[in-house]
Motif scaffolding. Structure first.
Motif, PDB file in Angstrom:
ATOM      1  N   PHE A 273       0.842  -1.195   0.000  1.00 38.80           N
ATOM      2  CA  PHE A 273       0.000   0.000   0.000  1.00 38.80           C
ATOM      3  C   PHE A 273       0.877   1.245   0.000  1.00 38.80           C
ATOM      4  CE2 PHE A 273      -2.924  -3.170   1.621  1.00 38.80           C
ATOM      5  CZ  PHE A 273      -4.113  -2.834   0.986  1.00 38.80           C
ATOM      6  N   ALA A 274       0.439   2.263  -0.703  1.00 39.62           N
ATOM      7  CA  ALA A 274       1.090   3.569  -0.673  1.00 39.62           C
ATOM      8  C   ALA A 274       0.253   4.469   0.230  1.00 39.62           C
ATOM      9  CB  ALA A 274       1.175   4.161  -2.073  1.00 39.62           C
ATOM     10  N   GLY A 275       0.890   5.124   1.168  1.00 37.32           N
ATOM     11  CA  GLY A 275       0.109   5.915   2.110  1.00 37.32           C
ATOM     12  C   GLY A 275      -0.618   5.009   3.068  1.00 37.32           C
ATOM     13  N   SER A 276      -1.902   5.228   3.232  1.00 41.06           N
ATOM     14  CA  SER A 276      -2.673   4.470   4.215  1.00 41.06           C
ATOM     15  C   SER A 276      -3.721   3.603   3.527  1.00 41.06           C
ATOM     16  CB  SER A 276      -3.368   5.441   5.182  1.00 41.06           C
ATOM     17  OG  SER A 276      -4.283   6.273   4.486  1.00 41.06           O
ATOM     18  N   ALA A 281      -9.723  -2.719   2.715  1.00 41.28           N
ATOM     19  CA  ALA A 281      -8.666  -2.905   1.722  1.00 41.28           C
ATOM     20  C   ALA A 281      -7.612  -3.875   2.240  1.00 41.28           C
ATOM     21  CB  ALA A 281      -8.030  -1.561   1.377  1.00 41.28           C
ATOM     22  N   ALA A 282      -7.251  -3.758   3.511  1.00 44.14           N
ATOM     23  CA  ALA A 282      -6.254  -4.666   4.086  1.00 44.14           C
ATOM     24  C   ALA A 282      -6.738  -6.110   4.011  1.00 44.14           C
ATOM     25  CB  ALA A 282      -5.953  -4.268   5.527  1.00 44.14           C
ATOM     26  N   GLN A 283      -8.006  -6.332   4.313  1.00 47.45           N
ATOM     27  CA  GLN A 283      -8.545  -7.690   4.253  1.00 47.45           C
ATOM     28  C   GLN A 283      -8.593  -8.200   2.812  1.00 47.45           C
ATOM     29  OE1 GLN A 283     -12.230  -6.841   6.305  1.00 47.45           O
ATOM     30  NE2 GLN A 283     -11.534  -7.884   8.167  1.00 47.45           N
ATOM     31  N   SER A 284      -8.997  -7.343   1.889  1.00 49.84           N
ATOM     32  CA  SER A 284      -9.120  -7.743   0.495  1.00 49.84           C
ATOM     33  C   SER A 284      -7.771  -8.119  -0.106  1.00 49.84           C
ATOM     34  CB  SER A 284      -9.753  -6.607  -0.322  1.00 49.84           C
ATOM     35  OG  SER A 284      -9.734  -6.886  -1.695  1.00 49.84           O
ATOM     36  N   VAL A 285      -6.747  -7.335   0.197  1.00 48.59           N
ATOM     37  CA  VAL A 285      -5.441  -7.532  -0.429  1.00 48.59           C
ATOM     38  C   VAL A 285      -4.577  -8.533   0.337  1.00 48.59           C
ATOM     39  CG1 VAL A 285      -3.291  -6.377  -1.103  1.00 48.59           C
ATOM     40  CG2 VAL A 285      -5.487  -5.228  -1.458  1.00 48.59           C
ATOM     41  N   VAL A 304      -0.497  -2.286  15.691  1.00 45.80           N
ATOM     42  CA  VAL A 304      -0.728  -0.949  16.254  1.00 45.80           C
ATOM     43  C   VAL A 304      -0.167  -0.882  17.669  1.00 45.80           C
ATOM     44  CG1 VAL A 304      -2.489   0.666  17.057  1.00 45.80           C
ATOM     45  CG2 VAL A 304      -2.725  -0.407  14.801  1.00 45.80           C
ATOM     46  N   GLU A 305      -0.419  -1.908  18.464  1.00 48.64           N
ATOM     47  CA  GLU A 305       0.087  -1.937  19.840  1.00 48.64           C
ATOM     48  C   GLU A 305       1.612  -1.904  19.882  1.00 48.64           C
ATOM     49  OE1 GLU A 305      -1.476  -5.273  21.883  1.00 48.64           O
ATOM     50  OE2 GLU A 305      -3.518  -4.472  22.014  1.00 48.64           O
ATOM     51  N   LYS A 306       2.238  -2.488  18.887  1.00 51.61           N
ATOM     52  CA  LYS A 306       3.703  -2.543  18.846  1.00 51.61           C
ATOM     53  C   LYS A 306       4.301  -1.314  18.159  1.00 51.61           C
ATOM     54  CE  LYS A 306       3.801  -7.612  18.803  1.00 51.61           C
ATOM     55  NZ  LYS A 306       2.355  -7.804  19.020  1.00 51.61           N
ATOM     56  N   SER A 307       3.478  -0.343  17.811  1.00 56.82           N
ATOM     57  CA  SER A 307       3.917   0.891  17.143  1.00 56.82           C
ATOM     58  C   SER A 307       4.521   0.636  15.770  1.00 56.82           C
ATOM     59  CB  SER A 307       4.916   1.669  18.018  1.00 56.82           C
ATOM     60  OG  SER A 307       4.292   2.142  19.178  1.00 56.82           O
ATOM     61  N   ILE A 308       4.196  -0.501  15.162  1.00 50.19           N
ATOM     62  CA  ILE A 308       4.618  -0.780  13.791  1.00 50.19           C
ATOM     63  C   ILE A 308       3.663  -0.104  12.820  1.00 50.19           C
ATOM     64  CG2 ILE A 308       5.041  -2.594  12.087  1.00 50.19           C
ATOM     65  CD1 ILE A 308       6.972  -2.560  14.490  1.00 50.19           C
ATOM     66  N   LEU A 309       2.403  -0.186  13.135  1.00 47.29           N
ATOM     67  CA  LEU A 309       1.336   0.338  12.281  1.00 47.29           C
ATOM     68  C   LEU A 309       0.695   1.525  12.990  1.00 47.29           C
ATOM     69  CD1 LEU A 309       0.015  -0.463   9.563  1.00 47.29           C
ATOM     70  CD2 LEU A 309      -1.635  -1.817  10.869  1.00 47.29           C
ATOM     71  N   LEU A 310       0.537   2.627  12.280  1.00 45.61           N
ATOM     72  CA  LEU A 310      -0.110   3.806  12.851  1.00 45.61           C
ATOM     73  C   LEU A 310      -1.592   3.789  12.495  1.00 45.61           C
ATOM     74  CD1 LEU A 310       2.497   6.591  11.990  1.00 45.61           C
ATOM     75  CD2 LEU A 310       2.344   5.184  14.045  1.00 45.61           C
ATOM     76  N   ARG A 311      -2.419   4.030  13.490  1.00 49.96           N
ATOM     77  CA  ARG A 311      -3.858   4.127  13.248  1.00 49.96           C
ATOM     78  C   ARG A 311      -4.224   5.589  13.114  1.00 49.96           C
ATOM     79  NH1 ARG A 311      -8.563   5.300  15.602  1.00 49.96           N
ATOM     80  NH2 ARG A 311     -10.419   4.002  15.228  1.00 49.96           N
ATOM     81  N   GLU A 312      -4.898   5.924  12.020  1.00 49.12           N
ATOM     82  CA  GLU A 312      -5.285   7.306  11.765  1.00 49.12           C
ATOM     83  C   GLU A 312      -6.786   7.392  11.621  1.00 49.12           C
ATOM     84  OE1 GLU A 312      -3.202   8.002   8.129  1.00 49.12           O
ATOM     85  OE2 GLU A 312      -1.332   8.528   9.132  1.00 49.12           O
ATOM     86  N   GLY A 313      -7.350   8.510  12.026  1.00 47.09           N
ATOM     87  CA  GLY A 313      -8.773   8.718  11.835  1.00 47.09           C
ATOM     88  C   GLY A 313      -9.082   8.956  10.372  1.00 47.09           C
ATOM     89  N   ALA A 319     -11.477   4.011  10.399  1.00 47.78           N
ATOM     90  CA  ALA A 319     -10.057   4.067  10.741  1.00 47.78           C
ATOM     91  C   ALA A 319      -9.214   3.667   9.536  1.00 47.78           C
ATOM     92  CB  ALA A 319      -9.766   3.132  11.912  1.00 47.78           C
ATOM     93  N   ARG A 320      -8.030   4.269   9.426  1.00 44.97           N
ATOM     94  CA  ARG A 320      -7.073   3.923   8.390  1.00 44.97           C
ATOM     95  C   ARG A 320      -5.747   3.574   9.054  1.00 44.97           C
ATOM     96  NH1 ARG A 320      -8.766   4.970   3.267  1.00 44.97           N
ATOM     97  NH2 ARG A 320      -6.633   4.943   2.486  1.00 44.97           N
ATOM     98  N   TYR A 321      -4.943   2.794   8.352  1.00 41.06           N
ATOM     99  CA  TYR A 321      -3.691   2.291   8.906  1.00 41.06           C
ATOM    100  C   TYR A 321      -2.552   2.643   7.961  1.00 41.06           C
ATOM    101  CZ  TYR A 321      -7.007  -0.407  11.646  1.00 41.06           C
ATOM    102  OH  TYR A 321      -8.053  -0.777  12.467  1.00 41.06           O
ATOM    103  N   ARG A 322      -1.393   2.989   8.561  1.00 41.88           N
ATOM    104  CA  ARG A 322      -0.248   3.406   7.744  1.00 41.88           C
ATOM    105  C   ARG A 322       1.045   2.926   8.380  1.00 41.88           C
ATOM    106  NH1 ARG A 322       3.103   7.926   7.873  1.00 41.88           N
ATOM    107  NH2 ARG A 322       1.829   8.874   9.505  1.00 41.88           N
ATOM    108  N   LEU A 323       1.937   2.420   7.544  1.00 43.48           N
ATOM    109  CA  LEU A 323       3.292   2.074   7.972  1.00 43.48           C
ATOM    110  C   LEU A 323       4.199   3.285   7.785  1.00 43.48           C
ATOM    111  CD1 LEU A 323       3.739  -1.407   6.229  1.00 43.48           C
ATOM    112  CD2 LEU A 323       3.780  -1.036   8.703  1.00 43.48           C
ATOM    113  N   LEU A 324       5.064   3.558   8.776  1.00 39.61           N
ATOM    114  CA  LEU A 324       6.107   4.542   8.552  1.00 39.61           C
ATOM    115  C   LEU A 324       6.950   4.092   7.359  1.00 39.61           C
ATOM    116  CD1 LEU A 324       7.349   5.290  12.175  1.00 39.61           C
ATOM    117  CD2 LEU A 324       5.983   6.779  10.724  1.00 39.61           C
TER     118      LEU A 324
END
Length: 765
Positions: A273-276, A281-285, A304-313, A319-324
């Motif tokens: 994924f690019a961006g979030s 979409a995460a389930q589909s892909v 998210v708990e491990k700070s690997i994935l950022l949860r964004e509103g 909710a949307r999810y993004r990797l640094l």
């Protein structure tokens, strides 16, 4: 709005000295680049500096996030979109330079390392053309152009015997640890271990944050012991790596190792994924072998708990999810190791192709604003899907299909030029006479019409009809017929031919049966062409028929254009009051789509209607408002500037009605007062919900103090606010206040206008 900077999710610890140094560099250099390795905090530092200097830049601070841009040809378009410019000009950088020419703005270009050449070329064109523009860039390497000032972002300060409790790395660890374990503190008992851990991690913020998350399960001492083991293993595997690269890699490797199997699979697959992305979409892909669809949510929560994935509103509470970016690149490596990269990119493309098709199927009904918001949130993913398709020979046909299917998205979002970019590229790669090529030609021709490009549009529509004939497709000739009529309507002398072709197109569309949204689109365009061609009663009947049907269907965007053309038709009939009512309702419907092009059209026609209703001052002010709305999309806006007759009406209304009624000075005063309104104020004024500001004194009547006259002379010399402050030995803020007062007194909006005024009024010494 004066910036598009993201909201801080967590605080930035330390960096006061670095921020101060970068601010100082920005005051003396127009291009400052923050360099350093991944994970050192370049972006966070740049955003802190941008927020601190925001008030200095009259036209705002704007972030161009480039991590998601894979094609250098999209660099100029991406920056245009970041600053709010929606020009259809073929040269995006030239359009950007023209837009920024007189603006006092800071542009933040974040994550330039994979586009260094393009970013260097962009900065090299913008900075000479835009004397009040400054650029703050972040990159793992410098841009390498003249005038660049480079600041190497260091890691956070490390502890020693005397500074353990105040070292920035320790402070960051303590703050992030307390977020995980609320009663955590650095004490005499754990101080040595905390210091050693921060030293092992070389003060790299990302590595420290990843380590702090593990305190949910481990003590600091246990954490240190495991870091020691992991670091030693890494050193044996890659002795040539720089120590700080080793420590970051060790932290990320260790975090990956401590994830569950499902979390590791999801981390790797999310890297496509690019961006979030949202959960759907995460389930589909990402769901598939090794990760069931029902496991995706739990694995995402774990990341998210491990700070690997950022949860964004997200919009509508999604909710949307993004990797640094550093963690996304790591995930891509793991995906390659698994042998899944190509398959995941294909699934990613297929998901967003389906989203594009769903937008087209569901658009002409309720929920349009939500549909558009969802697609806009996935703009970077759409780009990534198109880039993948057009880079893989066996996928290029699907890339052309996707670019054409997105025609509504390109139009409604004001992204006509980007749509043309993808379609031009896809059409060049797929010359065979296929259904996808016919659709791509049709879509590209529509975007060309909106950009006012007549000849390219006619050429594409001709080929489109030829392909449709070869394929025996009954729908495409109908679509091409009404767009051909639309194209001919651009020229005043061809309006009759355009109206006739539009009638033909409507009949062909109706013959295809219902439901057929193209029939409604064709009728709405016919209403405009009929109005321009003098068949005003027919235009009103056509637009009203469409409006009623669209309202019954719950459709909003196309209905706003029906109301716009009803307002224009009432103006032609001489009924200013009813015209104003229709046009205000059109603006209300357009607001949820942020449709500046459509709102600009409606405000322009409102100005004409106000003049007709005998209120020339309001008409002049509304022309000022429309000039600001047009600016991000090009002179007079493509849907006005592209039509010869509409341009003629614009000139005649201003020159033959409003200016003679007010006089030149009063006209300019009213026009400038409208041009000074913010977007929110402008729309409120157009809707009759806000009274105009008190009239400003005309420039000829303005009285400047002795100090203000001094400052005008310095503006003529080209001095900045800082230079003025230094020469007069006053604070920069006081200098800014003086300049703002001068602009207000003179009824002007830019420094360049002050210079012109000073020259005209012999204020230049």
């Amino acid at each position: 709005m004066r910036d598009n900077l993201p909201v801080d999710v967590t605080s930035l610890v330390g960096r006061r000295e670095e921020a101060s140094r970068v601010r100082g560099m920005l005051s003396s250099s127009r291009l400052v680049t923050l360099t350093g390795m991944g994970g050192v905090g370049k972006t966070r530092l740049a955003l802190r500096v941008a927020r601190q200097v925001r008030r200095v830049f009259a036209d705002g601070v704007w972030l161009g996030a480039l991590a998601e841009v894979g094609d250098e040809d999209l660099l100029g378009l991406t920056v245009m979109q970041a600053v709010g410019l929606r020009s259809t000009a073929p040269d995006s950088t030239a359009a950007l330079a023209e837009y920024l020419r007189d603006r006092q703005m800071l542009l933040v270009l974040d994550n330039c390392e994979h586009l260094v050449g393009g970013c260097a070329a962009l900065a090299g064109r913008l900075l000479p053309a835009c004397p009040r523009l400054r650029i703050l860039a972040t990159s793992r390497e410098s841009l390498g152009i003249d005038g660049e000032n480079v600041f190497v972002v260091p890691p956070l300060s490390l502890p020693d015997e005397a500074t353990t409790n105040v070292a920035e790395s320790v402070l960051l660890f303590a703050e992030r640890a307390a977020a995980v374990v609320p009663d955590f503190q650095v004490t005499e008992g754990n101080r040595v271990a905390v210091a050693a851990l921060c030293q092992h991690l070389d003060g790299l913020p990302l590595a420290i944050e990843l380590a702090a998350v593990r305190l949910r399960a481990l003590s600091v001492e246990q954490l240190l012991a495991r870091q020691d083991d992991r670091y030693a293993l890494l050193n044996r595997g890659n002795r040539a790596a720089l120590p700080r690269h080793q420590s970051l890699r060790a932290a990320v490797d260790w975090s990956f190792k401590l994830c569950s199997d499902a979390e590791r699979v999801l981390w790797a697959r999310l890297s496509v994924f690019a961006g979030s992305c949202d959960l759907e979409a995460a389930q589909s892909v990402c769901a598939g072998e090794g990760l069931a669809e029902g496991e995706v949510l739990e694995a995402a929560a774990g990341l998210v708990e491990k700070s690997i994935l950022l949860r964004e509103g997200g919009d509508a509470g999604r909710a949307r999810y993004r990797l640094l970016e550093t963690l996304r690149q790591y995930g891509r490596e793991r995906l390659t190791d698994r042998g899944e990269e190509w398959a995941m990119r294909l699934r990613h493309r297929d998901h967003f192709l389906e989203q594009a098709e769903q937008l087209q199927l569901r658009w002409f009904g309720p929920g349009q604003a939500e549909l558009l918001a969802g697609m806009r949130a996935d703009h970077a993913n759409l780009r990534a899907a198109l880039e993948f398709s057009l880079s893989e020979p066996e996928q290029m046909r699907m890339g052309l299909r996707m670019a054409g299917t997105l025609w509504l998205y390109w139009l409604v979002s004001g992204l006509q030029r980007e749509g043309q970019h993808w379609l031009d590229r896809a059409l060049a790669l797929q010359p065979d006479p296929t259904a996808e090529r016919a659709m791509g030609l049709w879509a590209c021709s529509f975007l060309s019409i909106v950009a006012g490009e007549r000849d390219p549009s006619l050429g594409m529509l001709g080929e489109c009809e030829e392909i449709a004939g070869l394929l025996g497709d009954p729908a495409m000739p109908a679509h091409a017929a009404y767009l051909t009529g639309f194209t001919y309507s651009l020229k005043e002398r061809d309006l009759g031919r355009g109206v006739a072709l539009l009638h033909e197109g409507v009949l062909l569309e109706e013959a295809l049966g219902e439901p057929n949204p193209h029939a409604t689109v064709a009728r709405v365009i016919l209403a405009l062409a009929s109005c321009m061609g003098g068949q005003v009663v027919e235009a009103i009947a056509t637009a009203e028929q469409c409006r009623v049907g669209l309202e019954a269907a719950g459709e909003q965007w196309l209905r706003s254009w029906c109301l716009t053309y009803l307002g224009l038709s009432m103006w032609r009939l001489g009924d200013g009051r009813r015209a104003i009512g229709y046009l205000r309702e059109a603006i209300r419907l357009k607001q949820p789509f942020h449709d500046l092009l459509g709102i600009g059209c409606a405000v322009e026609y409102l100005a004409w209607s106000a003049a007709l209703a005998g209120d020339p001052e309001r008409a002049a002010r509304l022309l000022g408002v429309s000039s600001v709305l047009w600016e991000p999309v090009g002179p007079l806006g493509p849907l006005l500037g592209g039509f010869e007759l509409l341009q003629s009406w614009h000139r005649r209304t201003a020159e033959d009605q409003i200016k003679p009624a007010l006089g030149q000075a009063a006209y300019e005063q009213a026009f400038n007062s409208g041009a000074r309104l913010t977007l929110e104020e402008a729309i409120a004024y157009a809707l009759g919900e806000q009274t105009p500001h008190s009239p400003e004194p005309a420039a000829e009547e303005a009285t400047l103090t002795r100090r203000e006259k001094q400052i005008v002379q310095m503006l003529v010399e080209g001095l900045s606010n800082k230079d003025i402050a230094d020469r007069l030995v006053i604070s920069r803020r006081t200098a800014e206040t003086h300049v703002a007062n001068i602009l207000t007194k003179l009824g002007l909006v830019s420094r360049s206008q002050v210079v012109s005024w000073a020259t005209d009024h012999q204020q230049v010494q």
